[in-house]
Write a protein that holds these residues in place. Structure first.
Motif, PDB file in Angstrom:
ATOM      1  N   PRO A   1       1.432   3.668  -3.979  1.00  0.00           N
ATOM      2  CA  PRO A   1       0.803   4.882  -4.527  1.00  0.00           C
ATOM      3  C   PRO A   1       1.552   6.172  -4.205  1.00  0.00           C
ATOM      4  CG  PRO A   1      -0.884   3.431  -3.670  1.00  0.00           C
ATOM      5  CD  PRO A   1       0.438   2.822  -3.276  1.00  0.00           C
TER       6      PRO A   1
ATOM      7  N   ASN B   1       0.808  -1.221   0.000  1.00  0.00           N
ATOM      8  CA  ASN B   1       0.000   0.000   0.000  1.00  0.00           C
ATOM      9  C   ASN B   1       0.841   1.271   0.000  1.00  0.00           C
ATOM     10  OD1 ASN B   1      -2.363  -1.492   0.050  1.00  0.00           O
ATOM     11  ND2 ASN B   1      -2.407  -1.583   2.289  1.00  0.00           N
TER      12      ASN B   1
ATOM     13  N   THR C   1      -5.268  -1.420  -5.449  1.00  0.00           N
ATOM     14  CA  THR C   1      -5.527   0.015  -5.636  1.00  0.00           C
ATOM     15  C   THR C   1      -6.110   0.223  -7.024  1.00  0.00           C
ATOM     16  OG1 THR C   1      -3.716   0.660  -4.177  1.00  0.00           O
ATOM     17  CG2 THR C   1      -4.460   2.303  -5.754  1.00  0.00           C
TER      18      THR C   1
ATOM     19  N   SER D   1      -5.597   6.828  -2.648  1.00  0.00           N
ATOM     20  CA  SER D   1      -5.539   5.364  -2.661  1.00  0.00           C
ATOM     21  C   SER D   1      -6.166   4.768  -1.401  1.00  0.00           C
ATOM     22  CB  SER D   1      -4.093   4.892  -2.793  1.00  0.00           C
ATOM     23  OG  SER D   1      -3.358   5.132  -1.598  1.00  0.00           O
TER      24      SER D   1
END
Length: 524
Positions: free
Chosen positions: A421, A418, A458, A521
């Protein structure tokens, strides 16, 4: 992907490093080896072909088909749009209409802060949408210099202003090209266009304020605040609407014309109490009749009308299977391959621009078809090398996608989870800094962004959008942009000075895009 596995070495790190060779080599060719873009692209096309076929086991027929498909798409519709857009611009210049058009803008106000908004921002964005490829930087910087701005100052201001329009240059090609890449998650150019509306409006609204701050500080912002607000609000809202409802093709043209027209009307009723002049002397400009001004703008409102028609769902529907004009779409299979390609003879955006060119030539006595065709040949002669480069880069992108190289890189990048982004726009920034083109950047990196997005969960369209917007922030300081800007204002040799002047703004805008993409995101 047309191979059995994207991990031929049974080790994802090794496979991804091998898959990244074309990108790394391309960047090295442009920087360390200082090769011309066309040579770097052709060399890397050969290298990618060999890696795809011999290391990732993409069959010879599919490898050849990938390159041919990329070349066809580079010529049609991309090259077609480029040639037609520049041909229209040159026809306007040759006819003398462009000089009247420029004078009509500069004559709206003697205040040079307002001239900067009109020319450096609005007209810059319009030319980016209509022609792109350095045209707006060169023309607007020269025009500002003729009005009393210092050469490097004018170049810097135009480069910064271009941050609001670079994502949709030359009839939206940077975003439009993503629809030709068969991105994972079935990401379309419309998906990317809509996603840019979550980030670009913030940048678009801010840049006019920044431009005035740079030439007259906070005092200047206070004195012309109503005018800045008119430009920022009109451009920002209209571009968001266009990108959400119509797509990328007119995302620069309509907003810039609306902002320009709205500001011009506003300034007929309002002018600042203090007229700001850089040299304490106003530049006298030739005045033209309303009729001549309307005629001068005709090539570009014809362009807007035709591109608007071509963007309508009802018009596009005429070319779907079984409809009245579906016979104008030529579909064919690549020899020895499972891949297919198509050429849209009429529905291509380039045809809409072609109509605008032809009508301009017909209705302009000083041009005629003989001179018009000469301008066409000159345009093709000047742009065939950039188009071949685009064809080669598209061939590289196709080979990397079908050969599994993109998947290998995406899988490895996705290991950042994660956190990716936050870094996504940086990849786009690097791509444009090295290649000088948001089109080339998206061709190389959009597939990787989409693949990584699907893997980490995402929205892939968000990451492709981040690649586009992050790349646009690099246009401010890419070597090509800097070279064009310094040459245009007669300051060749001072590229390093101009780069230093613009660098901090490019990095600041990039930092915002990175943080904002990360926030989005988490929310989407």
């Amino acid at each position: 992907m047309l191979v059995e596995t994207f991990n031929p070495f049974n080790n994802l790190i090794i496979s991804s490093l091998v898959a990244a060779i074309p990108i790394i080599l391309f960047l090295l060719c442009l920087t360390l080896f200082k090769m011309k873009g066309i040579y770097a692209a052709l060399l890397n096309l050969v290298v990618t072909f060999l890696i795809s076929m011999f290391l990732f086991d993409l069959p010879f027929g599919e490898s050849m088909g990938s390159m041919i498909q990329g070349a066809i798409q580079g010529i049609w519709p991309i090259g077609y749009i480029i040639i037609m857009a520049v041909w229209l611009y040159r026809t306007s210049v040759e006819s003398g209409k462009f000089d009247i058009l420029r004078a009509s803008i500069a004559g709206i106000s003697q205040d040079q802060r307002l001239q900067l908004l009109l020319i450096g921002f609005c007209f810059n964005a319009f030319l980016e949408g209509a022609a792109g490829f350095g045209v707006p930087i060169a023309i607007c910087a020269v025009l500002l210099v003729s009005l009393g701005f210092k050469p490097l100052q004018a170049a810097m201001l135009c480069l910064i202003a271009n941050g609001a329009s670079g994502a949709f240059g030359a009839i939206g090609i940077p975003v439009g090209i993503t629809g030709t890449l068969n991105l994972e998650g079935n990401v379309t150019s419309m998906d990317v266009s809509m996603m840019t509306a979550l980030t670009l409006p913030i940048i678009n609204f801010t840049i006019p304020f920044l431009l005035i701050l740079l030439i007259d500080g906070f005092k200047g912002i206070k004195e012309v605040f109503p005018a800045i607000l008119v430009v920022s609000t009109t451009y920002t809202i209209s571009q968001a609407i266009v990108t959400l409802l119509m797509g990328p093709e007119l995302a620069d043209i309509i907003p810039s014309l609306l902002a320009l027209g709205t500001l011009a009307l506003f300034l007929r009723k309002w002018q600042p109490k203090h007229i700001f002049l850089l040299n304490d002397q106003a530049v006298k400009l030739e005045k033209h009749t309303v009729g001549n001004i309307i005629k001068a703008w005709s090539p570009f409102y014809l362009l807007s009308i035709f591109v608007l028609i071509w963007s309508l769902p009802a018009f596009k529907g005429l070319f779907t299977a079984g409809e009245a004009l579906d016979f104008t779409t030529l579909t064919f299979k690549m020899p020895g391959s499972t891949l297919t390609s198509k050429i849209d003879l009429i529905s291509a955006t380039g045809t809409a621009i072609l109509l605008a060119v032809l009508i301009t030539i017909i209705t302009t006595k000083s041009i005629g078809f003989s001179k018009g065709f000469t301008l066409f040949k000159k345009t093709v002669t000047e742009f065939w090398i950039p188009i071949v480069m685009i064809c080669a880069i598209l061939g590289i992108a196709k080979l990397m996608t079908y050969g599994g190289l993109t998947s290998a890189i995406g899988e490895e990048i996705a290991a950042t989870g994660n956190f990716f982004p936050l870094l996504s726009p940086i990849l786009g920034w690097i791509g444009v800094f090295m290649t000088g083109s948001v089109v080339n950047n998206n061709t190389l990196f959009a597939p990787i962004q989409a693949t990584a997005g699907n893997i980490i969960g995402t929205n892939p369209a968000l990451l492709v959008s981040a690649n586009t917007v992050g790349g646009t922030m690099a246009k401010l300081i890419s070597p090509q942009s800097i070279a064009i800007a310094t040459a245009a204002v007669g300051e060749t040799g001072k590229e390093s000075v101009l780069t230093k002047m613009v660098l901090k703004y490019s990095l600041a805008l990039l930092a915002f895009v990175c943080i904002w993409t990360f926030v989005l995101s988490l929310l989407l």
